[in-house]
Design a protein around this motif. Structure first.
Motif, PDB file in Angstrom:
ATOM      1  N   LYS A 135      45.527  36.739  34.336  1.00  0.00           N
ATOM      2  CA  LYS A 135      46.316  37.679  33.544  1.00  0.00           C
ATOM      3  C   LYS A 135      46.331  39.047  34.213  1.00  0.00           C
ATOM      4  N   ALA A 136      47.424  39.767  34.013  1.00  0.00           N
ATOM      5  CA  ALA A 136      47.595  41.085  34.614  1.00  0.00           C
ATOM      6  C   ALA A 136      46.713  42.124  33.923  1.00  0.00           C
ATOM      7  N   PHE A 137      46.342  43.143  34.690  1.00  0.00           N
ATOM      8  CA  PHE A 137      45.609  44.295  34.160  1.00  0.00           C
ATOM      9  C   PHE A 137      45.951  45.468  35.067  1.00  0.00           C
ATOM     10  N   GLY A 138      45.810  46.685  34.562  1.00  0.00           N
ATOM     11  CA  GLY A 138      46.127  47.850  35.375  1.00  0.00           C
ATOM     12  C   GLY A 138      47.615  47.974  35.617  1.00  0.00           C
ATOM     13  N   LYS A 139      47.979  48.419  36.805  1.00  0.00           N
ATOM     14  CA  LYS A 139      49.393  48.612  37.159  1.00  0.00           C
ATOM     15  C   LYS A 139      50.073  47.263  37.400  1.00  0.00           C
ATOM     16  N   THR A 140      51.307  47.131  36.934  1.00  0.00           N
ATOM     17  CA  THR A 140      52.118  45.962  37.282  1.00  0.00           C
ATOM     18  C   THR A 140      52.628  46.152  38.708  1.00  0.00           C
ATOM     19  N   LEU A 181      43.322  52.568  35.401  1.00  0.00           N
ATOM     20  CA  LEU A 181      43.896  51.841  36.528  1.00  0.00           C
ATOM     21  C   LEU A 181      45.410  52.041  36.602  1.00  0.00           C
ATOM     22  N   GLU A 182      46.069  52.135  35.449  1.00  0.00           N
ATOM     23  CA  GLU A 182      47.504  52.446  35.452  1.00  0.00           C
ATOM     24  C   GLU A 182      47.747  53.808  36.076  1.00  0.00           C
ATOM     25  N   ASP A 183      46.964  54.809  35.645  1.00  0.00           N
ATOM     26  CA  ASP A 183      47.127  56.171  36.170  1.00  0.00           C
ATOM     27  C   ASP A 183      46.845  56.236  37.664  1.00  0.00           C
ATOM     28  N   GLN A 184      45.887  55.412  38.131  1.00  0.00           N
ATOM     29  CA  GLN A 184      45.491  55.416  39.543  1.00  0.00           C
ATOM     30  C   GLN A 184      46.289  54.414  40.385  1.00  0.00           C
ATOM     31  N   GLN A 185      47.254  53.738  39.754  1.00  0.00           N
ATOM     32  CA  GLN A 185      48.155  52.820  40.460  1.00  0.00           C
ATOM     33  C   GLN A 185      47.424  51.646  41.099  1.00  0.00           C
ATOM     34  N   VAL A 186      46.490  51.065  40.348  1.00  0.00           N
ATOM     35  CA  VAL A 186      45.687  49.952  40.861  1.00  0.00           C
ATOM     36  C   VAL A 186      46.096  48.651  40.177  1.00  0.00           C
ATOM     37  N   VAL A 187      46.455  47.652  40.967  1.00  0.00           N
ATOM     38  CA  VAL A 187      46.813  46.325  40.463  1.00  0.00           C
ATOM     39  C   VAL A 187      45.543  45.505  40.293  1.00  0.00           C
ATOM     40  N   ALA A 188      45.425  44.802  39.155  1.00  0.00           N
ATOM     41  CA  ALA A 188      44.232  44.006  38.886  1.00  0.00           C
ATOM     42  C   ALA A 188      44.619  42.675  38.254  1.00  0.00           C
ATOM     43  N   ILE A 189      43.683  41.735  38.331  1.00  0.00           N
ATOM     44  CA  ILE A 189      43.862  40.420  37.707  1.00  0.00           C
ATOM     45  C   ILE A 189      42.550  40.019  37.062  1.00  0.00           C
ATOM     46  N   HIS A 190      42.615  39.419  35.861  1.00  0.00           N
ATOM     47  CA  HIS A 190      41.415  38.880  35.240  1.00  0.00           C
ATOM     48  C   HIS A 190      41.748  37.536  34.602  1.00  0.00           C
ATOM     49  N   GLY A 191      40.714  36.950  33.975  1.00  0.00           N
ATOM     50  CA  GLY A 191      40.885  35.569  33.531  1.00  0.00           C
ATOM     51  C   GLY A 191      40.697  34.594  34.672  1.00  0.00           C
ATOM     52  N   VAL A 192      40.104  35.075  35.753  1.00  0.00           N
ATOM     53  CA  VAL A 192      39.864  34.265  36.949  1.00  0.00           C
ATOM     54  C   VAL A 192      38.427  33.729  36.907  1.00  0.00           C
ATOM     55  N   ASP A 193      38.211  32.530  37.409  1.00  0.00           N
ATOM     56  CA  ASP A 193      36.869  31.972  37.512  1.00  0.00           C
ATOM     57  C   ASP A 193      36.175  32.639  38.704  1.00  0.00           C
TER      58      ASP A 193
END
Length: 366
Positions: A22-27, A106-118
């Motif tokens: 799932k997405a987190f932070g900046k798209t 993370l949105e403000d800092q323009q960082v793309v993230a992903i979670h829900g990962v094993d």
């Protein structure tokens, strides 16, 4: 809940392995070298450590973001990681002192993230197969597009990044009337390293990475500090020449992390890219001079050649890693210069190693 948190995201590794989450932070889409940090706390300090520039970090902790973010808990003026991977990234937080949520940060800092990962499986894979590049995207799931993007990402090996993150202007910290003046070469220095020096009475002047040594003469420092930083030390010939010039002056020199590697190179000891590096705040290191062990904070993907150190006539080993016997500290035999591969300022982490700053100050007392 932020609208971006409902979006799917994908992680593609250089070896073709795919993880969905799932997405987190900046798209968006981001690339970098994947690595993992074993610390259970201190995520904001990790994200703002300049040594992580160019890397996508897996956080081993099961929950990241649960105590929010705080403006004071930073090691530099911005987030330096290129991307973030976690099992659970939390938008809600419970710390009263926090200024904001991790999602907003993370949105403000323009960082793309992903979670829900094993992340257990992912970290096991990196430990087995080694560091490699990766791409995270929450804007496209087209694997061919992502493979093309990934193919354009340079390898960390041979990449000089210290001058990219270094300060562009000289600045100072501490009491100008202090007895001890320290010249700091900024290759990606952490804020709390400078704090550890000023708290011990040093007046520090921080210089851009490629500052010629002669420009520091007017400051007339009592000691020199060579900082941590990102990237491969091998192409940093400019820094090696600077350190060799400092050593000729015979004044105290202290290097941390990248600074440790550069001091080794200045003594003819080569560096190498590690299989997956050391990153976390629970790495055991033995001080072979005192016989005491320390639990240390670490962040590095390169090391110094153990056999070359053992054969060197100029330096001796002071610290070794108790997990893999890698070289964690050296000192010169005939000059007041020493270095460690780990981070004695320990933010985050235990304070076992802060005595090294006291030793540096003691060397300047003469």
């Amino acid at each position: 809940m932020s609208e971006s948190l409902t979006k799917p995201a994908v992680l593609l590794l250089e070896d073709g392995n795919i993880f969905y989450g799932k997405a987190f932070g900046k798209t968006g889409t981001t690339t970098g070298e994947i690595c993992f940090n074993t610390g259970m706390t201190g995520y904001q300090e990790v994200f703002t450590d300049p040594s992580y520039y160019g890397q996508v970090v897996i956080m081993n902790a099961a929950h990241v973001g649960n105590y929010g973010v705080k403006a004071a808990d930073v090691e530099s003026n911005s987030v330096k990681i290129k991307g973030l991977i976690s099992r659970n990234l939390e938008e809600k937080y419970s710390r009263l002192q926090a200024d904001n949520s991790l999602q907003q940060y993370l949105e403000d800092q323009q960082v793309v993230a992903i979670h829900g990962v094993d992340t257990r499986a992912l970290v096991a894979h990196i430990r087995t197969c080694g560091a490699m590049n990766c791409v995270i995207s929450s804007e496209t799931m087209d694997l061919q597009v992502l493979k093309a993007r990934l193919s354009q990402t340079p390898s960390m090996k041979g990449l000089e990044l210290a001058s990219v993150v270094s300060t562009k202007e000289v600045y100072e910290m501490g009491n100008p009337h202090s007895r001890y003046r320290v010249a700091v070469y900024d290759y990606g220095v952490k804020k709390n390293i400078l704090n550890c020096l000023t708290e011990r009475g040093a007046y520090v002047r921080v210089y851009p990475a490629k500052t010629p040594l002669q420009e520091i003469n007017d400051f007339n420092p009592h000691g020199y500090f060579i900082s941590n930083g990102p990237g491969d030390p091998a192409p940093m010939t400019y820094a090696v020449e600077t350190i060799q010039g400092i050593l000729q002056k015979g004044k105290p020199l202290f290097g941390i992390c990248l600074g440790h590697q550069l001091l080794a190179m200045a003594n003819g000891i080569p560096t190498f890219k590690m299989h997956h590096g050391h990153r976390g705040l629970n790495h055991p290191v033995k001080n072979v001079i005192t016989g005491r062990s320390e639990i240390t904070t670490q962040n590095h993907g390169f090391g110094i050649d153990p056999e070359a150190v053992k054969k060197s006539q100029a330096v001796e080993i002071t610290h070794v890693n108790l997990n893999d016997d890698s070289i964690e500290g050296i000192r010169m035999k005939s000059k007041p210069a020493f270095s460690v591969q780990y981070h004695p300022e320990s933010t985050p982490g235990p304070y076992d190693s802060r005595y090294l700053f006291d030793e540096f100050i003691g060397m300047m007392k003469g």
